[in-house]
Design a protein around this motif. Structure first.
Motif, mmCIF file in Angstrom:
data_model
loop_
_atom_site.group_PDB
_atom_site.id
_atom_site.type_symbol
_atom_site.label_atom_id
_atom_site.label_comp_id
_atom_site.label_asym_id
_atom_site.label_seq_id
_atom_site.Cartn_x
_atom_site.Cartn_y
_atom_site.Cartn_z
ATOM 1 N N ALA A 1 -53.318 30.009 24.613
ATOM 2 C CA ALA A 1 -53.059 30.630 23.313
ATOM 3 C C ALA A 1 -51.736 30.114 22.755
ATOM 4 O O ALA A 1 -50.848 29.710 23.504
ATOM 5 C CB ALA A 1 -53.023 32.148 23.455
ATOM 6 N N LYS A 2 -51.602 30.169 21.441
ATOM 7 C CA LYS A 2 -50.372 29.677 20.820
ATOM 8 C C LYS A 2 -49.160 30.481 21.276
ATOM 9 O O LYS A 2 -48.078 29.915 21.483
ATOM 10 C CB LYS A 2 -50.475 29.685 19.299
ATOM 11 N N ALA A 3 -49.311 31.776 21.464
ATOM 12 C CA ALA A 3 -48.178 32.594 21.911
ATOM 13 C C ALA A 3 -47.666 32.111 23.267
ATOM 14 O O ALA A 3 -46.450 32.074 23.511
ATOM 15 C CB ALA A 3 -48.598 34.064 21.992
ATOM 16 N N ALA A 4 -48.582 31.723 24.154
ATOM 17 C CA ALA A 4 -48.174 31.224 25.463
ATOM 18 C C ALA A 4 -47.453 29.879 25.330
ATOM 19 O O ALA A 4 -46.482 29.611 26.049
ATOM 20 C CB ALA A 4 -49.394 31.083 26.372
ATOM 21 N N LEU A 5 -47.905 29.036 24.424
ATOM 22 C CA LEU A 5 -47.263 27.743 24.210
ATOM 23 C C LEU A 5 -45.869 27.919 23.611
ATOM 24 O O LEU A 5 -44.921 27.230 24.013
ATOM 25 C CB LEU A 5 -48.125 26.871 23.302
ATOM 26 N N LEU A 6 -45.735 28.820 22.661
ATOM 27 C CA LEU A 6 -44.423 29.070 22.070
ATOM 28 C C LEU A 6 -43.433 29.564 23.131
ATOM 29 O O LEU A 6 -42.263 29.162 23.141
ATOM 30 C CB LEU A 6 -44.543 30.101 20.948
ATOM 31 N N LYS A 7 -43.900 30.403 24.034
ATOM 32 C CA LYS A 7 -43.041 30.875 25.123
ATOM 33 C C LYS A 7 -42.678 29.735 26.065
ATOM 34 O O LYS A 7 -41.524 29.605 26.508
ATOM 35 C CB LYS A 7 -43.748 31.998 25.882
ATOM 36 N N ALA A 8 -43.660 28.868 26.336
ATOM 37 C CA ALA A 8 -43.417 27.750 27.254
ATOM 38 C C ALA A 8 -42.428 26.745 26.678
ATOM 39 O O ALA A 8 -41.737 26.047 27.436
ATOM 40 C CB ALA A 8 -44.736 27.064 27.592
ATOM 41 N N TRP A 9 -42.344 26.649 25.373
ATOM 42 C CA TRP A 9 -41.424 25.703 24.745
ATOM 43 C C TRP A 9 -39.964 26.142 24.875
ATOM 44 O O TRP A 9 -39.050 25.338 24.639
ATOM 45 C CB TRP A 9 -41.761 25.529 23.270
ATOM 46 N N ARG A 10 -39.699 27.380 25.219
ATOM 47 C CA ARG A 10 -38.312 27.869 25.213
ATOM 48 C C ARG A 10 -37.428 27.077 26.168
ATOM 49 O O ARG A 10 -36.282 26.744 25.840
ATOM 50 C CB ARG A 10 -38.288 29.352 25.580
ATOM 51 N N GLU A 11 -37.937 26.797 27.372
ATOM 52 C CA GLU A 11 -37.119 26.093 28.360
ATOM 53 C C GLU A 11 -36.840 24.649 27.939
ATOM 54 O O GLU A 11 -35.667 24.224 27.949
ATOM 55 C CB GLU A 11 -37.798 26.156 29.732
ATOM 56 N N PRO A 12 -37.840 23.843 27.533
ATOM 57 C CA PRO A 12 -37.518 22.500 27.033
ATOM 58 C C PRO A 12 -36.613 22.518 25.808
ATOM 59 O O PRO A 12 -35.717 21.668 25.671
ATOM 60 C CB PRO A 12 -38.893 21.910 26.695
ATOM 61 N N LEU A 13 -36.810 23.485 24.925
ATOM 62 C CA LEU A 13 -35.955 23.600 23.743
ATOM 63 C C LEU A 13 -34.502 23.792 24.147
ATOM 64 O O LEU A 13 -33.594 23.151 23.596
ATOM 65 C CB LEU A 13 -36.426 24.758 22.865
ATOM 66 N N ALA A 14 -34.267 24.661 25.117
ATOM 67 C CA ALA A 14 -32.893 24.908 25.566
ATOM 68 C C ALA A 14 -32.288 23.662 26.190
ATOM 69 O O ALA A 14 -31.099 23.356 25.984
ATOM 70 C CB ALA A 14 -32.875 26.074 26.563
ATOM 71 N N ARG A 15 -33.074 22.913 26.969
ATOM 72 C CA ARG A 15 -32.574 21.688 27.595
ATOM 73 C C ARG A 15 -32.216 20.642 26.538
ATOM 74 O O ARG A 15 -31.164 19.990 26.611
ATOM 75 C CB ARG A 15 -33.625 21.132 28.546
ATOM 76 N N ILE A 16 -33.084 20.480 25.570
ATOM 77 C CA ILE A 16 -32.824 19.498 24.516
ATOM 78 C C ILE A 16 -31.614 19.910 23.692
ATOM 79 O O ILE A 16 -30.753 19.089 23.354
ATOM 80 C CB ILE A 16 -34.071 19.342 23.622
ATOM 81 N N ALA A 17 -31.538 21.192 23.353
ATOM 82 C CA ALA A 17 -30.405 21.688 22.560
ATOM 83 C C ALA A 17 -29.089 21.483 23.299
ATOM 84 O O ALA A 17 -28.056 21.200 22.682
ATOM 85 C CB ALA A 17 -30.606 23.162 22.224
ATOM 86 N N SER A 18 -29.104 21.608 24.626
ATOM 87 C CA SER A 18 -27.889 21.412 25.412
ATOM 88 C C SER A 18 -27.406 19.965 25.325
ATOM 89 O O SER A 18 -26.203 19.710 25.151
ATOM 90 C CB SER A 18 -28.151 21.793 26.870
ATOM 91 N N VAL A 19 -28.335 19.019 25.436
ATOM 92 C CA VAL A 19 -27.957 17.602 25.315
ATOM 93 C C VAL A 19 -27.471 17.307 23.903
ATOM 94 O O VAL A 19 -26.474 16.604 23.700
ATOM 95 C CB VAL A 19 -29.142 16.697 25.699
ATOM 96 N N GLN A 20 -28.152 17.863 22.927
ATOM 97 C CA GLN A 20 -27.751 17.636 21.529
ATOM 98 C C GLN A 20 -26.331 18.156 21.282
ATOM 99 O O GLN A 20 -25.509 17.485 20.643
ATOM 100 C CB GLN A 20 -28.742 18.338 20.597
ATOM 101 N N LYS A 21 -26.034 19.322 21.819
ATOM 102 C CA LYS A 21 -24.703 19.904 21.625
ATOM 103 C C LYS A 21 -23.641 19.048 22.305
ATOM 104 O O LYS A 21 -22.538 18.872 21.787
ATOM 105 C CB LYS A 21 -24.688 21.330 22.168
#
Length: 377
Positions: A258-278
């Motif tokens: 389900a899309k809700a499960a995918l949106l939740k799963a994206w949180r960890e990669p998003l945080a990793r990418i945001a950390s490198v970007q910062k």
């Protein structure tokens, strides 16, 4: 109206100052009217590339990875225009005999085993045709491994220091060729490598390569680092204009999520990418992202569909939901600059080959509509 003092001395002084101000204004206007460097993209601008501030719609790279073919015509690009695509990535190949082989062969001309669209002539012609439709080009050379030691570029690793130096010399020659081609033909951005995971620890060599490329090419540069952790290992992001990520992150352990499960799963990669970007202060670009038209598309997004299992029933709903979750997660991020969808076949018909329907392409599927809606915002 200006009123000057009655003294002649002050009158001449005020007139002189007024003349200097007028000349300065004219000079500023003249500088503002200078034509832009023809080799730099109109969008994104140099300042937009270097900035991590929120992107304007016209600064977004709304891209697809273009599949080189035996020809290109204006009508092949019309579906991209309708889908609001403003960038394509073109992918020529260099060839290695094996993962530990330090030699790299280039095939810059079209031959019996090589598509015209991957030759120098085809790359240039495709970029010209795209530019006529308002579409920019990211030139994105890849390496193809033919022999022992692995078939993925991430397997490339030399067995001794001498071979590493030979490999970097060969790879520099390979990339500089395409940097010169991009510069001479006004291609708007260049990717200096793709998924070369075991090479990026050689920071000194990569920085030397980047310096060499900067001498001959004056547009924005990126590197396409794999999702598996390579993008966090790269230490030379500060020398580039974009942080490039091959965004095939696994998001599910089950089919048809389900899309809700995918949106939740994206949180960890998003945080990793945001950390490198910062850490580096550079905008992020998905140099590749995409999903198969299969129920397991989110489990291992990098795996091609099993063509030996045909005929199989395509799962356009799972592909569409994966697209929606990706765009909803990343498009609103102020540091995110765009996506190159994997992949796009020129001239693909609605009733094309069956394996193409299970393939990564969004063409003629609901995922294409999702892409077009986000690209058109």
């Amino acid at each position: 109206m200006a009123v000057f003092p009655s003294s002649p001395r002050w009158s001449w002084l005020w007139l002189g100052l007024a003349a200097l101000a007028l000349l300065a204004a004219l000079g500023l206007a003249r500088r503002s009217a200078q034509p832009a460097d023809p080799h730099l993209p109109a969008s994104p601008s140099r300042s937009a590339v270097a900035s991590a501030m929120p992107a304007r719609p016209e600064d977004r790279l709304k891209g697809v990875n273009w599949v080189g073919a035996d020809s290109v015509a204006s009508q092949d690009l019309e579906p991209l225009v309708r889908a609001h695509v403003n960038w394509i990535a073109q992918t020529p190949f260099g060839w290695q005999a094996g993962a530990a082989s330090p030699e790299i062969r280039m095939h810059t001309g079209a031959g019996s085993r090589h598509y015209w669209g991957e030759s120098d002539r085809g790359l240039v012609r495709t970029a010209q045709q795209a530019r006529q439709r308002g579409i920019h080009t990211l030139l994105k050379p890849h390496l193809w491994l033919r022999g022992p030691g692995g078939t993925w570029p991430g397997d490339i690793s030399m067995t001794n220091e001498a071979d590493w130096q030979t490999w970097f010399a060969a790879y520099t020659t390979f990339i500089v060729h395409y940097a010169e081609l991009a510069e001479a033909n006004g291609m708007e951005a260049l990717c200096i490598g793709t998924e070369l995971e075991k090479t990026v620890g050689h920071e000194t060599e990569w920085r030397a390569l980047i310096g060499r490329v900067r001498q001959v090419y004056h547009g924005p540069l990126t590197y396409a680092a794999n999702w598996s952790g390579e993008f966090e290992q790269v230490k030379f992001w500060d020398a580039l204009d974009y942080i490039g990520v091959q965004a095939y992150f696994p998001l599910s352990t089950s089919e048809r999520p389900a899309k809700a499960a995918l949106l939740k799963a994206w949180r960890e990669p998003l945080a990793r990418i945001a950390s490198v970007q910062k850490r580096y202060g550079k905008p992020v670009l998905f140099t590749e992202a995409g999903y198969k038209t299969t129920p397991d598309a989110a489990i291992q997004p990098w795996v091609w569909p099993d063509r030996n299992a045909l005929p199989a029933t395509p799962d356009e709903t799972t592909q569409r939901v994966c697209y929606e979750a990706m765009f909803e997660t990343f498009w609103p991020q102020p540091w995110f600059r765009g996506i190159f969808i994997w992949k796009w076949y020129p001239g693909l018909q609605l009733n094309g080959p069956a394996h193409r329907h299970l393939d990564f392409t969004p063409q003629h599927k609901p995922a294409e509509q999702v892409m077009a809606q986000w690209y058109g915002r």
